[in-house]
Design an enzyme around this catalytic site. Structure first.
Site, short mmCIF file in Angstrom:
data_model
loop_
_atom_site.label_atom_id
_atom_site.label_comp_id
_atom_site.label_asym_id
_atom_site.label_seq_id
_atom_site.Cartn_x
_atom_site.Cartn_y
_atom_site.Cartn_z
N ARG A 61 0.82 -1.22 0.00
CA ARG A 61 0.00 0.00 0.00
C ARG A 61 0.85 1.26 0.00
O ARG A 61 0.40 2.32 -0.44
CB ARG A 61 -0.98 -0.01 1.18
CG ARG A 61 -2.19 -0.91 0.94
CD ARG A 61 -3.24 -0.71 2.01
NE ARG A 61 -2.76 -1.14 3.31
CZ ARG A 61 -2.94 -2.35 3.83
NH1 ARG A 61 -3.63 -3.25 3.17
NH2 ARG A 61 -2.46 -2.66 5.00
N GLU A 98 3.31 -9.17 15.36
CA GLU A 98 2.58 -9.60 16.55
C GLU A 98 2.59 -11.13 16.63
O GLU A 98 2.81 -11.73 17.67
CB GLU A 98 1.15 -9.07 16.47
CG GLU A 98 0.57 -8.78 17.83
CD GLU A 98 -0.76 -8.07 17.70
OE1 GLU A 98 -0.99 -7.40 16.66
OE2 GLU A 98 -1.56 -8.21 18.63
#
Ligand code: AMP
Length: 173
Positions: A61, A98
């Site tokens: 992106r 994460e």
């Protein structure tokens, strides 16, 4: 177009891609011509006189914003990509997510030595991705002038992790 109007064009998708994440969908922003122009114009306004030598965009992106900004600034665009995409010799970095790890690459010859580089990505969350990108830029001999984001999730304190860099964001949540 006011900053508030730009923010209202970002669509929030709850529980995507996994439960608990409020996903900030930029397709509703970039799908609006005046809004997309406004985003690039504002970034151009900020960086036009800052002697930027290259814009770095992070797959994928980040490419949406880095390409038109590099064009407006009249400087080159350097892509940081996922492994196996860049064809010439690369530097690679692995960093923690994460859950699990991720890898990114940059071409070894991406910059003139000491080039002043502007890094742009769509969104600053924890800052892990952009910190890895900064390490790669250093390996390739570039100097990070500033990190720019269209969106910053301030409650995740990404700035804390990146405190040795200048940081700019257009829209904060
Ligand atoms: P981080 O490394 O935690 O700063 O995450 C940065 C990358 O993950 C950004 O480039 C975003 O594309 C993506 N990302 C993280 N959290 C979100 C979110 N809530 N909405 C949309 N994209 C996100």
């Amino acid at each position: 177009m006011a900053r508030q109007d730009l923010a209202s064009l970002i669509r929030n998708i709850p529980d995507f891609p996994i439960p608990g994440i409020q996903f900030k969908d930029i397709t509703t922003l970039i799908g609006n011509g005046p809004a997309f122009s406004e985003v690039i114009d504002r970034l151009h306004e900020r960086y036009r006189d800052q002697q930027i030598d290259a814009v770095v965009g992070i797959e994928s992106r980040g490419f949406i914003f880095s390409a038109p900004l590099a064009y407006r600034l009249g400087v080159g665009l350097v892509p940081i990509r996922k492994p196996g995409k860049l064809p010439a010799a690369t530097y690679q970095i692995e960093y923690q997510l994460e859950y699990g790890t991720n890898k990114l690459e940059i071409h070894r010859d991406a910059f003139q030595p000491g080039a002043r580089v502007l890094v742009i990505d769509d969104l600053l969350a924890t800052g892990g991705t952009i910190a890895a990108a900064c390490d790669l830029i250093g390996m390739a001999g570039g100097q990070v002038a500033e990190l720019a984001f269209v969106i910053e999730l301030t409650f995740l304190n990404g700035r804390e992790r990146l405190r040795n860099h200048n940081i700019f964001s257009l829209i904060q949540f």
